[in-house]
Design an enzyme around this catalytic site. Structure first.
Site, short mmCIF file in Angstrom:
data_model
loop_
_atom_site.label_atom_id
_atom_site.label_comp_id
_atom_site.label_asym_id
_atom_site.label_seq_id
_atom_site.Cartn_x
_atom_site.Cartn_y
_atom_site.Cartn_z
N SER A 295 0.82 -1.08 -0.07
CA SER A 295 0.02 0.00 -0.21
C SER A 295 0.50 1.34 0.14
CB SER A 295 -1.05 -0.01 1.30
OG SER A 295 -1.80 -1.20 1.26
N ARG A 317 8.34 -9.03 -3.25
CA ARG A 317 8.23 -10.68 -3.19
C ARG A 317 7.01 -11.02 -3.96
NH1 ARG A 317 8.46 -13.58 2.49
NH2 ARG A 317 7.07 -11.71 2.99
N ALA A 366 10.22 0.27 2.23
CA ALA A 366 8.88 0.15 2.66
C ALA A 366 8.58 -1.12 2.95
CB ALA A 366 7.88 0.90 1.64
N LYS A 412 4.38 2.42 16.43
CA LYS A 412 4.38 1.38 17.56
C LYS A 412 5.81 0.80 17.86
CE LYS A 412 0.00 -0.68 15.52
NZ LYS A 412 -0.10 0.59 14.80
N LYS A 424 10.57 -3.15 14.51
CA LYS A 424 10.69 -1.68 13.83
C LYS A 424 11.67 -0.93 14.81
CE LYS A 424 9.10 -0.99 10.66
NZ LYS A 424 9.59 -1.16 9.11
N SER A 453 -5.22 1.36 3.66
CA SER A 453 -4.13 0.38 3.37
C SER A 453 -4.90 -1.22 3.39
CB SER A 453 -2.94 0.58 4.20
OG SER A 453 -3.20 0.30 5.48
N THR A 474 -11.94 -3.58 19.10
CA THR A 474 -11.13 -4.26 20.21
C THR A 474 -11.65 -3.62 21.53
OG1 THR A 474 -9.34 -2.81 19.69
CG2 THR A 474 -9.36 -5.05 18.88
N GLU A 544 -1.14 -5.43 21.24
CA GLU A 544 -1.71 -4.15 21.16
C GLU A 544 -1.94 -3.13 22.29
OE1 GLU A 544 -5.25 -4.47 17.62
OE2 GLU A 544 -5.93 -4.91 19.67
#
Length: 618
Positions: A295, A317, A366, A412, A424, A453, A474, A544
């Site tokens: 995206s 990929r 990306a 995150k 990350k 996305s 959630t 999360e």
């Protein structure tokens, strides 16, 4: 439940009523023909023929269905049916009179009788509908809420007529509200008053004491729809969004919804970035984008193509996604040279081969695994792709003297509680340490959640809305920073043009948005009442957080030359500590559980915390 006596004996009552009406019109026709003084011999003819003609007309009206149906919803089609019945009656009576030798009826009487029948039957039925639509709502005003519809188009006028003619709806249509200034001078349309312009909604509501406003889907763009929602909420007016007629009549299994402009969900103006200073960086140079089929990666390619790079290398990929973005870009800019590389960033030798062959000037990295719950269940894949893969691309960029390297990170990565966020964070640290020893200008850009996305909640919510719900959220308290795909991609380009090496950029994304509010916005912007789709709370998933941050307590955020871009000052990272952590994570001897514990104990704020995350006694 037993029917009301009037309903039970409705047809016999209608037959009696029409019989009396037909007798009256026949008598009136004779009186009008002879100036209210009927000659004796014609009076005898009138008395003799009256039962026959009235019976014949009643039978014809009954046979043609004109004694059935509800008068309160009489329409133009019903009036045509009455005309049809009157013509048949006239022809039948005229034919019977022509072949009768004993009784003569003036033809003008038959013509007058047909005309009076049409006027009286049609007039009475129209008066009945008039009573239910206009008079009765005023007699019981407390049961009907004053309402208006937005728009002067045919669909809106048709909808207003439907509501007005349906006496059971507790609404009294006061008029219509114009959308644009071109129609504001019109006083009425389709029998409905034009109350004013949408920009003067407050005065329209006050002047006409409106309690409800209706608008059909596809009429207003999302931004205007949101403004209307907020205005109605402020004024205490109930807003209802009604599907278009073809949607209401379709037999589709999905709920009809309007298209949502992703920017409508942002709750702020998208960042408009200055792209002119990017041209010198891109034009004529070789640009490589990893994850070019994703995206973000594909949108970066769309943004890049406008600056006419000398060559654009699309690396990814997934062959199908690379194929599709290649075809799309070829159609946009056929003169730009495109190179498509089906390659895996985890394959170090393959990266060496690609960089050695194309020698890119600028790299946009990306490629990454970004789905939080999935990475909690696939820790090894998250490490190999997000950490080892990034190291491979960074090392190749350093060895082949890439001018600038931009890695896409995530909010995150701040105080990570998930495997995805922690990997990350490790990737950010590796980019930082290589930047301090390389001529390549390395930098990272942190994004919030990207609306629209492939992995965002927007496609999921949209599918759940179309299926009638429920929408799964959630936790009611959960918030996220959001941005659009073009906005995120432009930020990457802007960061590349601004960065001098070593920066960690973040975007001023405004206030975080509650996920449950995003869900409600999608329901309303889809053209449905907010309470039309149930929202259920499924509980926070592994990894999360309730709230996301742009920087941790040890990272000072400061402004840059661009009003929407900020930079995070970070403490220096020790290269041996970072490399030791990466070696530990990538070692075959390290179990997934040990790797997970090392990642989730990492806050990335000090070398001691980095070392302690993997140097614990086993």
């Amino acid at each position: 439940m037993k029917d009301h006596p009037i309903v039970r004996y409705r047809l016999p009552l209608l037959v009696v009523a029409h019989t009396l009406l037909f007798a009256g019109t026949y008598a009136l026709a004779f009186l009008l023909r002879f100036d209210l003084s009927i000659p004796d011999h014609y009076y005898i003819a009138f008395c003799v023929t009256m039962p026959v003609i009235v019976t014949l007309k009643t039978v014809i009206f009954l046979a043609t269905g004109q004694l059935h149906g509800w008068w309160r919803i009489v329409s133009f089609r019903d009036l045509i049916g009455i005309v049809h019945a009157c013509v048949i009656s006239f022809l039948a009576i005229a034919s019977a009179g022509y072949f009768s030798n004993s009784i003569s009826i003036p033809r003008s009487v038959l013509l007058f009788d047909a005309i009076f029948t049409l006027l009286f039957v049609g007039g009475l039925r129209s008066a009945w509908r008039l009573f239910f639509e206009f008079i009765r709502p005023r007699l019981v005003a407390d049961r009907y809420r004053p309402a208006a519809l937005v728009g002067l188009d045919d669909e809106t006028v048709f909808l207003a007529s439907q509501i007005q003619s349906h006496g059971r709806l507790p609404l009294r249509i006061v008029g219509l509200i114009s959308i644009d200034n071109t129609n504001v001078t019109r006083k009425s349309i389709g029998g409905f008053n034009v109350l004013g312009h949408l920009s003067a909604l407050e005065s329209v509501v006050r002047n006409h004491d409106l309690r409800k406003i209706l608008v059909h889907t596809e009429l207003l763009p999302g931004k205007v729809m949101r403004e209307l929602m907020e205005s109605c909420k402020h004024l205490g007016v109930d807003l209802r969004i009604v599907p278009q007629f073809e949607h209401r009549m379709s037999g589709a299994s999905r709920i009809p919804t309007r298209e949502i402009d992703i920017e409508d969900l942002l709750r702020r103006e998208p960042a408009r970035l200055d792209l002119e200073n990017i041209r010198d960086l891109i034009q004529g140079n070789t640009i490589l984008v990893t994850g070019a089929g994703g995206s973000i990666g594909s949108e970066i390619c769309r943004q890049l193509i406008a600056f006419r790079p000398g060559r654009l290398v699309l690396l990814g990929r997934g062959e199908n996604r690379i194929y599709h973005i290649e075809k799309e870009l070829q159609a946009i800019a056929p003169a730009t040279e495109l190179a498509t590389m089906i390659a895996d960033i985890r394959d170090r030798e393959r990266m060496e081969e690609v960089f050695g062959h194309y020698k890119p000037d600028v790299v946009f990295h990306a490629a990454a695994h970004k789905h939080v719950p999935l990475m909690e269940r696939n820790i090894g894949e998250a490490i190999v792709n997000n950490v080892i893969g990034t190291c491979n691309v960074v090392d190749a960029s350093h060895r082949y003297n890439v001018a600038k390297f931009v890695m896409i990170s995530s909010d995150k990565a701040v105080r990570p509680t998930s495997v995805m966020g922690a990997t990350k964070r490790v990737a950010e640290m590796y980019v930082s340490i290589i930047s301090s020893q390389s001529s390549t200008q390395f930098m990272s850009v942190r994004f919030g959640n990207v609306l629209g996305s492939a992995g965002s909640v927007v496609p999921l919510f949209k599918k759940q809305i179309e299926q009638g719900g429920p929408i799964t959220v959630t936790d009611e308290r959960m918030t996220r920073f959001f941005m659009t795909i073009p906005e995120a991609s432009q930020l990457v380009l802007q960061a590349a043009s601004m960065g001098k090496g070593g920066e960690l950029f973040v975007l001023d994304m405004g206030k975080p948005i509650k996920i449950v509010d995003l869900a409600r916005d999608m329901v309303r912007l889809s053209g449905l009442p907010e309470d039309a789709i149930e929202i259920v709370f499924s509980g926070i998933r592994p990894g999360e957080k309730l709230y996301e941050e742009l920087a941790d307590a040890h990272g000072d955020i400061r402004r840059t030359a661009h009003e929407k871009i900020m930079s995070v000052d970070r403490s220096e990272q020790d290269e041996s500590s970072v490399r030791g952590l990466i070696d530990f994570l990538s070692s075959p001897a390290t179990s997934e559980q040990d790797a997970r514990e090392a990642l989730l104990s990492l806050d990335g704020t000090s070398n001691q915390s980095i070392e302690s995350s993997f140097a614990r006694p086993k």
